[in-house]
Design a protein around this motif. Structure first.
Motif, PDB file in Angstrom:
ATOM      1  N   GLU A   8       4.926  75.692  15.134  1.00  0.00           N
ATOM      2  CA  GLU A   8       5.567  76.764  14.356  1.00  0.00           C
ATOM      3  C   GLU A   8       4.879  76.940  13.001  1.00  0.00           C
ATOM      4  N   LYS A   9       4.453  75.821  12.419  1.00  0.00           N
ATOM      5  CA  LYS A   9       3.801  75.977  11.120  1.00  0.00           C
ATOM      6  C   LYS A   9       2.301  76.232  11.243  1.00  0.00           C
ATOM      7  N   GLY A  10       1.807  76.427  12.477  1.00  0.00           N
ATOM      8  CA  GLY A  10       0.448  76.911  12.665  1.00  0.00           C
ATOM      9  C   GLY A  10      -0.534  75.945  13.307  1.00  0.00           C
ATOM     10  N   ASP A  11      -0.149  74.678  13.483  1.00  0.00           N
ATOM     11  CA  ASP A  11      -1.065  73.728  14.123  1.00  0.00           C
ATOM     12  C   ASP A  11      -1.344  74.180  15.555  1.00  0.00           C
ATOM     13  N   ARG A  12      -2.618  74.093  15.958  1.00  0.00           N
ATOM     14  CA  ARG A  12      -2.962  74.432  17.338  1.00  0.00           C
ATOM     15  C   ARG A  12      -3.602  73.258  18.068  1.00  0.00           C
ATOM     16  N   THR A  13      -3.619  72.093  17.394  1.00  0.00           N
ATOM     17  CA  THR A  13      -3.889  70.865  18.145  1.00  0.00           C
ATOM     18  C   THR A  13      -2.766  69.905  17.835  1.00  0.00           C
ATOM     19  N   PHE A  14      -2.347  69.164  18.850  1.00  0.00           N
ATOM     20  CA  PHE A  14      -1.297  68.160  18.674  1.00  0.00           C
ATOM     21  C   PHE A  14      -1.745  66.908  19.408  1.00  0.00           C
ATOM     22  N   CYS A  15      -1.883  65.825  18.651  1.00  0.00           N
ATOM     23  CA  CYS A  15      -2.359  64.559  19.227  1.00  0.00           C
ATOM     24  C   CYS A  15      -3.649  64.756  20.021  1.00  0.00           C
ATOM     25  N   GLY A  16      -4.528  65.600  19.500  1.00  0.00           N
ATOM     26  CA  GLY A  16      -5.828  65.800  20.143  1.00  0.00           C
ATOM     27  C   GLY A  16      -5.824  66.838  21.256  1.00  0.00           C
ATOM     28  N   HIS A  17      -4.652  67.427  21.565  1.00  0.00           N
ATOM     29  CA  HIS A  17      -4.587  68.434  22.627  1.00  0.00           C
ATOM     30  C   HIS A  17      -4.613  69.826  22.005  1.00  0.00           C
ATOM     31  N   ARG A  18      -5.470  70.695  22.536  1.00  0.00           N
ATOM     32  CA  ARG A  18      -5.581  72.071  22.091  1.00  0.00           C
ATOM     33  C   ARG A  18      -4.399  72.853  22.673  1.00  0.00           C
ATOM     34  N   LEU A  19      -3.699  73.605  21.844  1.00  0.00           N
ATOM     35  CA  LEU A  19      -2.563  74.406  22.330  1.00  0.00           C
ATOM     36  C   LEU A  19      -2.901  75.890  22.244  1.00  0.00           C
ATOM     37  N   PRO A  20      -2.550  76.687  23.285  1.00  0.00           N
ATOM     38  CA  PRO A  20      -2.866  78.119  23.248  1.00  0.00           C
ATOM     39  C   PRO A  20      -2.063  78.843  22.164  1.00  0.00           C
ATOM     40  N   GLY A  56      13.734  50.878  11.238  1.00  0.00           N
ATOM     41  CA  GLY A  56      14.182  51.735  10.139  1.00  0.00           C
ATOM     42  C   GLY A  56      13.199  52.840   9.783  1.00  0.00           C
ATOM     43  N   ASP A  57      11.904  52.646  10.108  1.00  0.00           N
ATOM     44  CA  ASP A  57      10.916  53.683   9.825  1.00  0.00           C
ATOM     45  C   ASP A  57      10.827  54.670  10.983  1.00  0.00           C
ATOM     46  N   HIS A  58      10.205  55.838  10.724  1.00  0.00           N
ATOM     47  CA  HIS A  58      10.033  56.813  11.793  1.00  0.00           C
ATOM     48  C   HIS A  58       8.684  56.579  12.483  1.00  0.00           C
ATOM     49  N   ASP A  59       8.623  56.838  13.792  1.00  0.00           N
ATOM     50  CA  ASP A  59       7.376  56.695  14.534  1.00  0.00           C
ATOM     51  C   ASP A  59       6.437  57.859  14.183  1.00  0.00           C
ATOM     52  N   VAL A  60       5.126  57.632  14.402  1.00  0.00           N
ATOM     53  CA  VAL A  60       4.142  58.671  14.085  1.00  0.00           C
ATOM     54  C   VAL A  60       3.362  59.040  15.347  1.00  0.00           C
ATOM     55  N   SER A  61       3.200  60.350  15.605  1.00  0.00           N
ATOM     56  CA  SER A  61       2.424  60.805  16.754  1.00  0.00           C
ATOM     57  C   SER A  61       0.939  60.778  16.418  1.00  0.00           C
ATOM     58  N   VAL A  62       0.136  60.286  17.355  1.00  0.00           N
ATOM     59  CA  VAL A  62      -1.311  60.192  17.129  1.00  0.00           C
ATOM     60  C   VAL A  62      -2.072  60.610  18.378  1.00  0.00           C
ATOM     61  N   SER A  63      -3.372  60.916  18.193  1.00  0.00           N
ATOM     62  CA  SER A  63      -4.220  61.194  19.349  1.00  0.00           C
ATOM     63  C   SER A  63      -4.721  59.851  19.902  1.00  0.00           C
ATOM     64  N   ARG A  64      -5.340  59.914  21.081  1.00  0.00           N
ATOM     65  CA  ARG A  64      -5.920  58.702  21.672  1.00  0.00           C
ATOM     66  C   ARG A  64      -6.936  58.099  20.708  1.00  0.00           C
ATOM     67  N   ASP A  65      -7.806  58.952  20.128  1.00  0.00           N
ATOM     68  CA  ASP A  65      -8.850  58.445  19.230  1.00  0.00           C
ATOM     69  C   ASP A  65      -8.254  57.783  18.000  1.00  0.00           C
ATOM     70  N   GLU A  66      -7.242  58.423  17.411  1.00  0.00           N
ATOM     71  CA  GLU A  66      -6.599  57.832  16.224  1.00  0.00           C
ATOM     72  C   GLU A  66      -5.970  56.487  16.573  1.00  0.00           C
ATOM     73  N   LEU A  67      -5.328  56.455  17.715  1.00  0.00           N
ATOM     74  CA  LEU A  67      -4.668  55.215  18.133  1.00  0.00           C
ATOM     75  C   LEU A  67      -5.697  54.098  18.308  1.00  0.00           C
ATOM     76  N   LEU A  68      -6.793  54.409  19.030  1.00  0.00           N
ATOM     77  CA  LEU A  68      -7.791  53.372  19.289  1.00  0.00           C
ATOM     78  C   LEU A  68      -8.466  52.936  17.998  1.00  0.00           C
ATOM     79  N   ALA A  69      -8.624  53.880  17.042  1.00  0.00           N
ATOM     80  CA  ALA A  69      -9.248  53.542  15.751  1.00  0.00           C
ATOM     81  C   ALA A  69      -8.410  52.528  14.973  1.00  0.00           C
ATOM     82  N   MET A  70      -7.106  52.506  15.251  1.00  0.00           N
ATOM     83  CA  MET A  70      -6.248  51.526  14.568  1.00  0.00           C
ATOM     84  C   MET A  70      -6.527  50.100  15.053  1.00  0.00           C
TER      85      MET A  70
END
Ligand SMILES: Nc1ncnc2c1ncn2[C@@H]1O[C@H](COP(=O)(O)OP(=O)(O)OP(=O)(O)O)[C@@H](O)[C@H]1O
Ligand SMILES: [Mg+2]
Length: 328
Positions: free
Chosen positions: A132-144, A167-181
Motif C-alpha cells: 500500500e505504501k508503494g513497495d513492490r518487492t517483499f522479502c525479495g519477491h517482486r510484486l506486480p 516481547g519484541d516483534h518479528d521481522v520479515s526478511v528475504s532469503r539473502d538477508e536471512l543467510l547474511a545473518m
C-alpha cells in the motif's frame, strides 16, 4: 440456545488460563511458558509436554482466554500433523488429553517460515501495508503493480521472519538477508523452505475441498536429535493461519469488502477498532460476548476443516490434565 452455546457460556469462568505444576510423573521438569502453550521439557526422554491453554495472543501480547480454544487448536494440529506426515516429519508423539500434545523435543530453527498466497494483513509489518505504501518487492519477491487488498498473488511466496526475543516483534526478511545473518545453514534453510511450500500446497488443497481458502500460514521447524528437519509447535491452526470462506470471496473482493474469516482477525478487529488497542500498554478486558463469538469461530474452523463435530471437554481442565499426565 444450542447445547454447544450453553457449554461455552459455562466455560467462560472456567477456561484453562495457566498450569501450576512443577513435576510430571514424579519427575521435576524444566518449564517454558509461551504466550499460548505451557511446555514441560523432559530432556532425558527428549520430549516436550505441550499444554495448549485457552490463552489468546494478539499484537504479540496475551489478551485473555477463549472457551475451548486450547482444545480446538490441539485437535486441529493433530488432524493436520496426521494428514501431512508423509510430506514432512513432525514432532507429534502422543495426545494424552484434548489439550495436550507430547512432542519430540527439537532444536528450533531461528526463523519462522511464513507462506503467503494473498496480498493481505493488518499490522504495520504486513505484506499489504508494505504494498500500500508503494513497495513492490517483499522479502525479495517482486510484486506486480495494480493489485488490490486481499487479491491472490501470482504464486505462493515464502516470507521468512526472524524470531524476535520475547516481547519484541518479528521481522520479515528475504532469503539473502536471512543467510547474511549467519544464523542458519543455507542447505537447512532451503530444505525447510521446500517442506513449507509442499505443506502449504497440501493445506490449500484440503482447505479448498472444504470450501475454505488457506490464505497464509506460519510454520516453525526444528532439528530432531537425528538431524531431521521437523515441523514443531502447531500447524494450520487459526492462530498460525488465515482461513477465509471461499464461496463469497470473489464477490466481496469485487465490492471491496474484507473476506469472511475464521481466524483471529475477529478479535484483532475488536481490539483495534472498538477497544483502540494495537499492542501498546495494558490490553483491554474482552467482554464475554466477544469471547463467545471468538469461541464459535474457532470451533467453526475445526468443524469446517476436519468435517467432524466438535465435542468440548467440559471437565475442569487443570484437574483433568493433571490426572492424565500425573502432574503435580
Ligand atoms: N517440538 C518442539 N521442540 C522445541 N520447541 C518447541 C517444540 N514445539 C514447540 N516449541 C516451542 O514451544 C513454545 C510453544 O509456546 P507458544 O506457541 O505459546 O509460544 P509463542 O507465544 O508462539 O512463542 P514464544 O516462545 O515467543 O512465546 C514456542 O517457543 C515453540 O517454539
Ligand atoms: Mg507458537
Amino acid at each position: 440456545m444450542t447445547d454447544l452455546d450453553t457449554a461455552l457460556r459455562a466455560q467462560l469462568r472456567a477456561t484453562l488460563d495457566a498450569t501450576p505444576w512443577t513435576a510430571i510423573g514424579g519427575k521435576k521438569l524444566e518449564r517454558y511458558d509461551g504466550k499460548v502453550r505451557d511446555c514441560y521439557i523432559d530432556r532425558e526422554r527428549g520430549e516436550r509436554i505441550i499444554v495448549v491453554t485457552d490463552r489468546l495472543s494478539a499484537f504479540d501480547a496475551v489478551v485473555g482466554t477463549i472457551p475451548s480454544k486450547g482444545q480446538v487448536l490441539n485437535q486441529l494440529a493433530t488432524f493436520w500433523f496426521e494428514k501431512t506426515a508423509a510430506i514432512a516429519p513432525n514432532h507429534m508423539l502422543r495426545v494424552p488429553d484434548p489439550n495436550v500434545m507430547i512432542a519430540r523435543e527439537c532444536a528450533p530453527l531461528p526463523v519462522e517460515l511464513v507462506m503467503r498466497a494473498y496480498l493481505t494483513g493488518v499490522t504495520s509489518t504486513s505484506i499489504w501495508k508494505a504494498y500500500e505504501k508503494g513497495d513492490r518487492t517483499f522479502c525479495g519477491h517482486r510484486l506486480p503493480d495494480g493489485m488490490r487488498k486481499n487479491q491472490r498473488l501470482p504464486a505462493p511466496i515464502l516470507t521468512p521472519s526472524t524470531k524476535a526475543a520475547k516481547g519484541d516483534h518479528d521481522v520479515s526478511v528475504s532469503r539473502d538477508e536471512l543467510l547474511a545473518m549467519g544464523r542458519i545453514d543455507p542447505a537447512v534453510f532451503d530444505r525447510a523452505a521446500a517442506l513449507a511450500a509442499a505443506l502449504f500446497a497440501e493445506g490449500q488443497r484440503h482447505a479448498a475441498s472444504r470450501g475454505l481458502i488457506l490464505a497464509d500460514t506460519k510454520y516453525e521447524m526444528g532439528l530432531s536429535k537425528d538431524g531431521a528437519i521437523t515441523v514443531i509447535d502447531e500447524i494450520h491452526t487459526p492462530d498460525s493461519s488465515r482461513y477465509w470462506y471461499a464461496d463469497d470471496y470473489e464477490a466481496r473482493l469485487e465490492r471491496g469488502e474484507e473476506p469472511r474469516s475464521l481466524d483471529k482477525e475477529y478479535v484483532r478487529r475488536w481490539l483495534a477498532n472498538d477497544a483502540k488497542w494495537t499492542g501498546d500498554g495494558k490490553p483491554p478486558v474482552m467482554p464475554d460476548e466477544i469471547r463467545l463469538e471468538a469461541a464459535r469461530r474457532y470451533i467453526a474452523s475445526y468443524e469446517l476443516v476436519t468435517g467432524r463435530a466438535f465435542v468440548p471437554d467440559t471437565r475442569e481442565p487443570v484437574a483433568r490434565i493433571a490426572a492424565a499426565l500425573g502432574a503435580s
